[in-house]
Design a protein around this motif. Structure first.
Motif, PDB file in Angstrom:
ATOM      1  N   PRO A  31       0.899  -1.382  -0.112  1.00  0.00           N
ATOM      2  CA  PRO A  31       0.117   0.007   0.154  1.00  0.00           C
ATOM      3  C   PRO A  31       0.979   1.165   0.173  1.00  0.00           C
ATOM      4  CG  PRO A  31      -0.309  -1.242   2.236  1.00  0.00           C
ATOM      5  CD  PRO A  31       0.572  -2.111   1.234  1.00  0.00           C
ATOM      6  N   LEU A  32       2.176   1.247   0.426  1.00  0.00           N
ATOM      7  CA  LEU A  32       2.854   2.381   0.373  1.00  0.00           C
ATOM      8  C   LEU A  32       3.416   2.832  -0.930  1.00  0.00           C
ATOM      9  CD1 LEU A  32       5.083   1.868   3.694  1.00  0.00           C
ATOM     10  CD2 LEU A  32       3.650   3.727   3.382  1.00  0.00           C
ATOM     11  N   THR A  33       3.470   1.668  -1.786  1.00  0.00           N
ATOM     12  CA  THR A  33       3.708   1.836  -3.341  1.00  0.00           C
ATOM     13  C   THR A  33       2.858   3.192  -4.092  1.00  0.00           C
ATOM     14  OG1 THR A  33       2.719   0.242  -4.094  1.00  0.00           O
ATOM     15  CG2 THR A  33       4.972  -0.100  -3.549  1.00  0.00           C
ATOM     16  N   THR A  34       1.561   3.206  -3.375  1.00  0.00           N
ATOM     17  CA  THR A  34       0.741   4.016  -3.861  1.00  0.00           C
ATOM     18  C   THR A  34       0.512   5.188  -3.172  1.00  0.00           C
ATOM     19  OG1 THR A  34      -1.434   3.321  -2.588  1.00  0.00           O
ATOM     20  CG2 THR A  34      -0.721   2.131  -4.670  1.00  0.00           C
ATOM     21  N   TYR A  35       1.378   5.416  -2.185  1.00  0.00           N
ATOM     22  CA  TYR A  35       1.578   6.506  -1.541  1.00  0.00           C
ATOM     23  C   TYR A  35       2.813   7.418  -1.390  1.00  0.00           C
ATOM     24  CZ  TYR A  35       1.206  10.094   2.440  1.00  0.00           C
ATOM     25  OH  TYR A  35       1.225  11.277   3.101  1.00  0.00           O
ATOM     26  N   LEU A  36       3.771   6.538  -1.165  1.00  0.00           N
ATOM     27  CA  LEU A  36       5.065   7.340  -1.453  1.00  0.00           C
ATOM     28  C   LEU A  36       5.433   8.068  -2.880  1.00  0.00           C
ATOM     29  CD1 LEU A  36       7.565   5.238   0.647  1.00  0.00           C
ATOM     30  CD2 LEU A  36       6.199   7.163   1.362  1.00  0.00           C
ATOM     31  N   SER A  37       5.836   9.081  -3.052  1.00  0.00           N
ATOM     32  CA  SER A  37       6.149   9.569  -4.296  1.00  0.00           C
ATOM     33  C   SER A  37       7.702   9.211  -4.826  1.00  0.00           C
ATOM     34  CB  SER A  37       6.176  11.099  -4.138  1.00  0.00           C
ATOM     35  OG  SER A  37       7.232  11.643  -3.370  1.00  0.00           O
ATOM     36  N   PRO A  38       8.147   9.397  -6.117  1.00  0.00           N
ATOM     37  CA  PRO A  38       9.171   8.937  -6.586  1.00  0.00           C
ATOM     38  C   PRO A  38      10.510   9.638  -5.631  1.00  0.00           C
ATOM     39  CG  PRO A  38       7.801   9.413  -8.482  1.00  0.00           C
ATOM     40  CD  PRO A  38       6.965   9.827  -7.053  1.00  0.00           C
ATOM     41  N   ALA A  39      10.098  10.631  -5.054  1.00  0.00           N
ATOM     42  CA  ALA A  39      10.895  11.490  -4.132  1.00  0.00           C
ATOM     43  C   ALA A  39      11.286  10.905  -2.864  1.00  0.00           C
ATOM     44  CB  ALA A  39      10.671  12.869  -4.180  1.00  0.00           C
ATOM     45  N   GLY A  40      10.328   9.957  -2.424  1.00  0.00           N
ATOM     46  CA  GLY A  40      10.269   8.999  -1.238  1.00  0.00           C
ATOM     47  C   GLY A  40      11.383   7.833  -1.424  1.00  0.00           C
ATOM     48  N   ARG A  41      11.552   7.191  -0.323  1.00  0.00           N
ATOM     49  CA  ARG A  41      12.347   5.899  -0.577  1.00  0.00           C
ATOM     50  C   ARG A  41      12.006   4.782   0.630  1.00  0.00           C
ATOM     51  NH1 ARG A  41      17.377   5.015   2.329  1.00  0.00           N
ATOM     52  NH2 ARG A  41      17.406   6.904   3.301  1.00  0.00           N
ATOM     53  N   TYR A  42      11.706   3.809   0.437  1.00  0.00           N
ATOM     54  CA  TYR A  42      11.375   2.751   1.151  1.00  0.00           C
ATOM     55  C   TYR A  42      12.555   1.899   1.401  1.00  0.00           C
ATOM     56  CZ  TYR A  42       8.981  -1.501   2.866  1.00  0.00           C
ATOM     57  OH  TYR A  42       8.977  -2.804   3.502  1.00  0.00           O
ATOM     58  N   GLU A  43      13.002   1.311   2.442  1.00  0.00           N
ATOM     59  CA  GLU A  43      13.868   0.108   2.803  1.00  0.00           C
ATOM     60  C   GLU A  43      13.225  -0.741   3.758  1.00  0.00           C
ATOM     61  OE1 GLU A  43      16.853  -0.368   1.552  1.00  0.00           O
ATOM     62  OE2 GLU A  43      17.281   1.620   0.555  1.00  0.00           O
ATOM     63  N   GLY A  44      13.243  -1.924   3.650  1.00  0.00           N
ATOM     64  CA  GLY A  44      12.664  -2.897   4.470  1.00  0.00           C
ATOM     65  C   GLY A  44      13.674  -4.173   4.858  1.00  0.00           C
ATOM     66  N   PHE A  45      13.543  -4.455   6.066  1.00  0.00           N
ATOM     67  CA  PHE A  45      14.290  -5.900   6.145  1.00  0.00           C
ATOM     68  C   PHE A  45      13.522  -6.685   6.995  1.00  0.00           C
ATOM     69  CE2 PHE A  45      15.614  -3.262   9.610  1.00  0.00           C
ATOM     70  CZ  PHE A  45      15.614  -4.081  10.944  1.00  0.00           C
ATOM     71  N   ASP A  46      13.753  -8.060   6.974  1.00  0.00           N
ATOM     72  CA  ASP A  46      13.158  -8.890   7.698  1.00  0.00           C
ATOM     73  C   ASP A  46      13.803 -10.391   7.840  1.00  0.00           C
ATOM     74  OD1 ASP A  46       9.671  -9.550   8.357  1.00  0.00           O
ATOM     75  OD2 ASP A  46      10.806 -11.519   7.705  1.00  0.00           O
ATOM     76  N   ILE A  47      13.399 -11.038   8.879  1.00  0.00           N
ATOM     77  CA  ILE A  47      14.074 -12.388   9.166  1.00  0.00           C
ATOM     78  C   ILE A  47      13.939 -13.418   8.425  1.00  0.00           C
ATOM     79  CG2 ILE A  47      14.685 -11.255  11.478  1.00  0.00           C
ATOM     80  CD1 ILE A  47      12.550 -13.324  12.601  1.00  0.00           C
ATOM     81  N   MET A  48      12.705 -13.610   7.684  1.00  0.00           N
ATOM     82  CA  MET A  48      12.173 -14.621   6.946  1.00  0.00           C
ATOM     83  C   MET A  48      12.868 -14.385   5.387  1.00  0.00           C
ATOM     84  SD  MET A  48       8.437 -14.961   8.800  1.00  0.00           S
ATOM     85  CE  MET A  48       8.235 -16.687   8.006  1.00  0.00           C
ATOM     86  N   ARG A  49      13.589 -15.386   5.164  1.00  0.00           N
ATOM     87  CA  ARG A  49      14.404 -15.216   3.562  1.00  0.00           C
ATOM     88  C   ARG A  49      13.084 -15.284   2.488  1.00  0.00           C
ATOM     89  NH1 ARG A  49      19.535 -15.443   2.249  1.00  0.00           N
ATOM     90  NH2 ARG A  49      20.348 -16.211   4.385  1.00  0.00           N
ATOM     91  N   PRO A  50      12.271 -16.362   2.659  1.00  0.00           N
ATOM     92  CA  PRO A  50      11.555 -16.336   1.328  1.00  0.00           C
ATOM     93  C   PRO A  50      10.549 -15.261   1.366  1.00  0.00           C
ATOM     94  CG  PRO A  50      11.393 -18.386   2.847  1.00  0.00           C
ATOM     95  CD  PRO A  50      12.329 -17.642   3.657  1.00  0.00           C
TER      96      PRO A  50
END
Length: 291
Positions: A103-122
């Motif tokens: 859902p953030l892909t439809t809210y953040l603009s190209p000027a925005g930046r998203y980084e995510g990390f998780d412990i589940m590899r798949p």
């Protein structure tokens, strides 16, 4: 796919799909059975052209407890409770299989930046393959952190993990249903890392189960949504065997740990329905932290 459609007449397609739905609903007690049914339902959707490339496999969604549809609601929380803006740099701590990223892909603009990390590899692998090619400003990393519930073979302890990002590199960070699966020493370390990577004036949105006079009273009275057993220190757990399955933290301890990390907590918190109280904002408690 065309051959399968030609072989299976339209008159039996709806009954078969209905049978798959019923079998899926009855498979909840067995991980193996549910996993197979997830694969069968995904295959059925693919055959009939109903597969959405930005919808993760059901098996991955089920593996983190479901609730994938809550993403848009939480993006509203980010905006209304913590002031998230479209052009900000965002860190998703425990990104899962893209429940908040999509859902953030439809809210953040190209000027925005998203980084995510998780412990589940798949889960990270699916996000990298499905989301990043379509939205290059969305990036994902795997962190091999040990967790009895979600990554029992992880090599890094949460209390030792350094976020793989530079100091003061994010305007906004969030954790949804992450602190609820972490023990106090790990939470304290994560808070210090959040304080490190947030810019001055940055905010962090987090969900947590907070123990205070009211929630403790409701838990003891059996009015909370689940039982919680007191532990040594500043927390309760639902399972003595797998403590990380559900963790509630003493609210005063959480405030002290937040302050030690160079952060402040907006008060009052947005308390949740989990404890059984009548007025609530969401299921889990919500706190907004500021650098």
């Amino acid at each position: 796919m065309k051959l399968v459609k030609a072989i299976i007449p339209k008159s039996v397609r709806a009954p078969v799909r209905c049978a798959l739905e019923i079998a899926y609903a009855k498979s909840t007690r067995s991980w193996t059975a549910r996993s197979w049914m997830c694969d069968l339902r995904d295959a059925w959707d693919w055959v009939w052209g109903r597969h959405d490339p930005l919808t993760p496999p059901r098996k991955l969604v089920f593996g983190i407890g479901g609730g994938f549809e809550v993403g848009p609601r939480f993006v509203r929380h980010f905006r209304e409770l913590a002031g998230l803006r479209p052009d900000e740099a965002v860190l998703d701590i425990g990104c899962g299989v893209g429940r908040m990223a999509l859902p953030l892909t439809t809210y953040l603009s190209p000027a925005g930046r998203y980084e995510g990390f998780d412990i589940m590899r798949p889960n990270v692998g699916w996000c990298r393959g499905a989301i990043t090619p379509r939205f290059p400003n969305f990036r994902f990393r795997h962190a091999d952190i040990f967790n009895n519930e979600y990554n029992p073979l992880g090599k890094i302890r949460g209390r030792e993990f350094r976020f793989p990002y530079a100091d003061a590199s994010f305007d906004f960070a969030f954790l949804t249903s992450v602190f609820t699966h972490m023990l106090p020493d790990e939470v304290a370390h994560y808070l210090s890392e959040i304080g490190r990577v947030l810019k001055p004036g940055g905010r962090c949105f987090a969900t947590v189960y907070l123990l205070n006079d009211e929630s403790n009273r409701l838990v003891e009275a059996g009015q909370s949504k689940f039982t919680l057993f007191p532990q040594e220190g500043f927390h309760r757990v639902h399972s003595q065997v797998v403590p990380e399955a559900c963790v509630a933290l003493d609210e005063n301890w959480f405030d002290r740990a937040t302050s030690a990390a160079g952060l402040s907590v907006d008060r009052p918190a947005y308390y949740g329905a989990w404890s059984g109280q009548e007025k609530w904002t969401d299921f889990q408690d919500i706190v907004v932290l500021r650098k």
